[in-house]
Design a protein around this motif. Structure first.
Motif, PDB file in Angstrom:
ATOM      1  N   ARG A  28      16.519  25.596   8.982  1.00 14.75           N
ATOM      2  CA  ARG A  28      16.879  26.939   8.519  1.00 14.75           C
ATOM      3  C   ARG A  28      16.909  27.864   9.741  1.00 14.75           C
ATOM      4  O   ARG A  28      15.867  28.204  10.299  1.00 14.75           O
ATOM      5  CB  ARG A  28      15.900  27.448   7.464  1.00 14.75           C
ATOM      6  CG  ARG A  28      15.921  26.597   6.180  1.00 14.75           C
ATOM      7  CD  ARG A  28      15.059  27.202   5.085  1.00 14.75           C
ATOM      8  NE  ARG A  28      15.529  28.518   4.668  1.00 14.75           N
ATOM      9  CZ  ARG A  28      16.572  28.722   3.845  1.00 14.75           C
ATOM     10  NH1 ARG A  28      17.271  27.694   3.396  1.00 14.75           N
ATOM     11  NH2 ARG A  28      16.918  29.942   3.491  1.00 14.75           N
ATOM     12  N   THR A  37      26.569  32.871  16.262  1.00  7.44           N
ATOM     13  CA  THR A  37      26.768  32.422  14.882  1.00  7.44           C
ATOM     14  C   THR A  37      28.007  31.548  14.797  1.00  7.44           C
ATOM     15  O   THR A  37      27.982  30.456  14.212  1.00  7.44           O
ATOM     16  CB  THR A  37      26.928  33.635  13.936  1.00  7.44           C
ATOM     17  OG1 THR A  37      25.718  34.383  13.913  1.00  7.44           O
ATOM     18  CG2 THR A  37      27.270  33.181  12.518  1.00  7.44           C
ATOM     19  N   GLN A  46      26.684  24.737   9.448  1.00  8.25           N
ATOM     20  CA  GLN A  46      26.810  25.739   8.386  1.00  8.25           C
ATOM     21  C   GLN A  46      25.730  25.621   7.320  1.00  8.25           C
ATOM     22  O   GLN A  46      25.288  26.630   6.760  1.00  8.25           O
ATOM     23  CB  GLN A  46      28.206  25.674   7.736  1.00  8.25           C
ATOM     24  CG  GLN A  46      28.636  24.317   7.247  1.00  8.25           C
ATOM     25  CD  GLN A  46      29.364  23.504   8.305  1.00  8.25           C
ATOM     26  OE1 GLN A  46      29.259  23.785   9.499  1.00  8.25           O
ATOM     27  NE2 GLN A  46      30.103  22.504   7.857  1.00  8.25           N
ATOM     28  N   VAL A  49      22.449  27.288   8.757  1.00  2.00           N
ATOM     29  CA  VAL A  49      22.427  28.727   9.046  1.00  2.00           C
ATOM     30  C   VAL A  49      22.047  29.489   7.781  1.00  2.00           C
ATOM     31  O   VAL A  49      22.811  29.569   6.826  1.00  2.00           O
ATOM     32  CB  VAL A  49      23.778  29.215   9.594  1.00  2.00           C
ATOM     33  CG1 VAL A  49      23.738  30.730   9.819  1.00  2.00           C
ATOM     34  CG2 VAL A  49      24.116  28.503  10.897  1.00  2.00           C
ATOM     35  N   ALA A  50      20.838  30.057   7.801  1.00  6.35           N
ATOM     36  CA  ALA A  50      20.291  30.728   6.613  1.00  6.35           C
ATOM     37  C   ALA A  50      20.436  32.240   6.674  1.00  6.35           C
ATOM     38  O   ALA A  50      20.321  32.921   5.653  1.00  6.35           O
ATOM     39  CB  ALA A  50      18.813  30.366   6.455  1.00  6.35           C
ATOM     40  N   SER A  65      27.936  32.446   2.936  1.00  6.04           N
ATOM     41  CA  SER A  65      27.096  31.256   2.804  1.00  6.04           C
ATOM     42  C   SER A  65      25.660  31.509   3.268  1.00  6.04           C
ATOM     43  O   SER A  65      24.755  30.754   2.921  1.00  6.04           O
ATOM     44  CB  SER A  65      27.694  30.098   3.608  1.00  6.04           C
ATOM     45  OG  SER A  65      27.787  30.428   4.989  1.00  6.04           O
ATOM     46  N   ALA A  66      25.447  32.565   4.054  1.00  6.59           N
ATOM     47  CA  ALA A  66      24.110  32.884   4.566  1.00  6.59           C
ATOM     48  C   ALA A  66      23.725  34.308   4.166  1.00  6.59           C
ATOM     49  O   ALA A  66      24.581  35.134   3.847  1.00  6.59           O
ATOM     50  CB  ALA A  66      24.079  32.745   6.087  1.00  6.59           C
ATOM     51  N   ALA A  83      14.532  34.443   4.256  1.00 11.63           N
ATOM     52  CA  ALA A  83      15.371  33.326   4.690  1.00 11.63           C
ATOM     53  C   ALA A  83      14.538  32.131   5.163  1.00 11.63           C
ATOM     54  O   ALA A  83      15.058  31.033   5.310  1.00 11.63           O
ATOM     55  CB  ALA A  83      16.314  33.776   5.798  1.00 11.63           C
TER      56      ALA A  83
END
Length: 273
Positions: A28, A37, A46, A49-50, A65-66, A83
């Motif tokens: 995470r 990023t 992908q 990536v939190a 998505s994050a 997160a």
């Protein structure tokens, strides 16, 4: 620090020379910098990536998505905590010291420190190593280096002077010690304000006195557009004034794959048929 049976504790040194201990491989990740990023996504991370910033526009799916954890200089600490990162990746210049210091009390924070192309390539490789994706990061860094080597070999004319504006009201330029300054030189230009600090304010009279051959108006962080060209033309009637893609001058991740070709076009514009 929480980690599961798939992970082991690992200690690395970041680009600031700081030791960072984190669970490897990180499952995470919170990224505090847009260009980094994009790199994480291009390395196939992908799912890991939190958290990203509101400025992380590449890929467009990143902010869906994050979790969006605020800006690069104003973190939302509650969202970062939610997160549950086992690794946070930031940058010395783009992030703010107080925010990083606060995060370091709770999470492993790895920082990049980039002032030139070799520093960017080193960051790409290190992030690949950090995340278990070195097999993808190495060829990416090699591709970028090769594109800039070709650009250097294609250079023939002496360096023309250029001023690179990043802000308006007050006018500010990128000068010596900045990543943009290194990119300008590699693009085939001599920074007209190289002797002045890093991001100095420039008075119109200074600009007129220096009279650079080129004036580049960056699309970021200030959103310069064609409507601003006349304003600068009035100060420097003889200069060639262009609005340029700021991402290709200042993003130091995988977007650098596009920079050398863009600089070649900037230096030698195609002649219209």
């Amino acid at each position: 620090m929480a980690y599961n049976s798939q992970q082991r504790l690992r200690t690395v040194v970041d680009q600031m020379g700081r030791e960072v201990q984190y669970p490897y491989p990180p499952l995470r990740i919170v990224s505090l910098v847009p260009s980094q990023t994009e790199l994480l996504f291009d390395l196939g991370l992908q799912k890991q990536v939190a958290g990203v910033t509101k400025f992380c526009i590449y890929p467009p799916s990143a902010r869906h998505s994050a979790s969006v954890i605020g800006g690069t200089k104003n973190f939302d600490f509650a969202k970062i905590k939610a997160a549950q990162p086992d690794l946070i990746i930031g940058n010395k210049e783009e992030n703010y010291q107080e925010g990083i210091a606060h995060l370091e009390q709770h999470f492993p924070v790895w920082l990049s420190d980039i002032a030139d192309l070799p520093g960017a390539l080193d960051m790409i490789r290190r992030v690949g190593d950090l995340t278990g994706k070195l097999h993808l990061a190495e060829p990416l860094a090699a591709e970028i280096k090769h594109s800039f080597d070709k650009l250097r070999l294609a250079a023939t004319a002496p360096l023309a002077s250029a001023a690179y504006f990043i802000w308006r009201k007050p006018y500010m330029v990128a000068a010596s010690g900045t990543f943009i300054d290194d990119m300008l030189r590699r693009a085939g230009f001599r920074n007209a304000f190289a002797g002045l600090g890093r991001y100095p304010e420039i008075a119109p009279e200074q600009l007129a006195r220096v009279a650079p051959a080129h004036i580049f108006l960056s699309s970021e962080p200030y959103p310069f557009g064609e409507k601003h060209v006349a304003e600068f033309q009035e100060i420097c009637p003889a200069a060639k004034i262009q609005v340029v893609n700021g991402e290709l001058f200042s993003w130091y991740g995988s977007r650098l794959r596009l920079s050398a070709a863009y600089f070649q076009q900037l230096r030698h514009p195609a002649i219209p048929e």
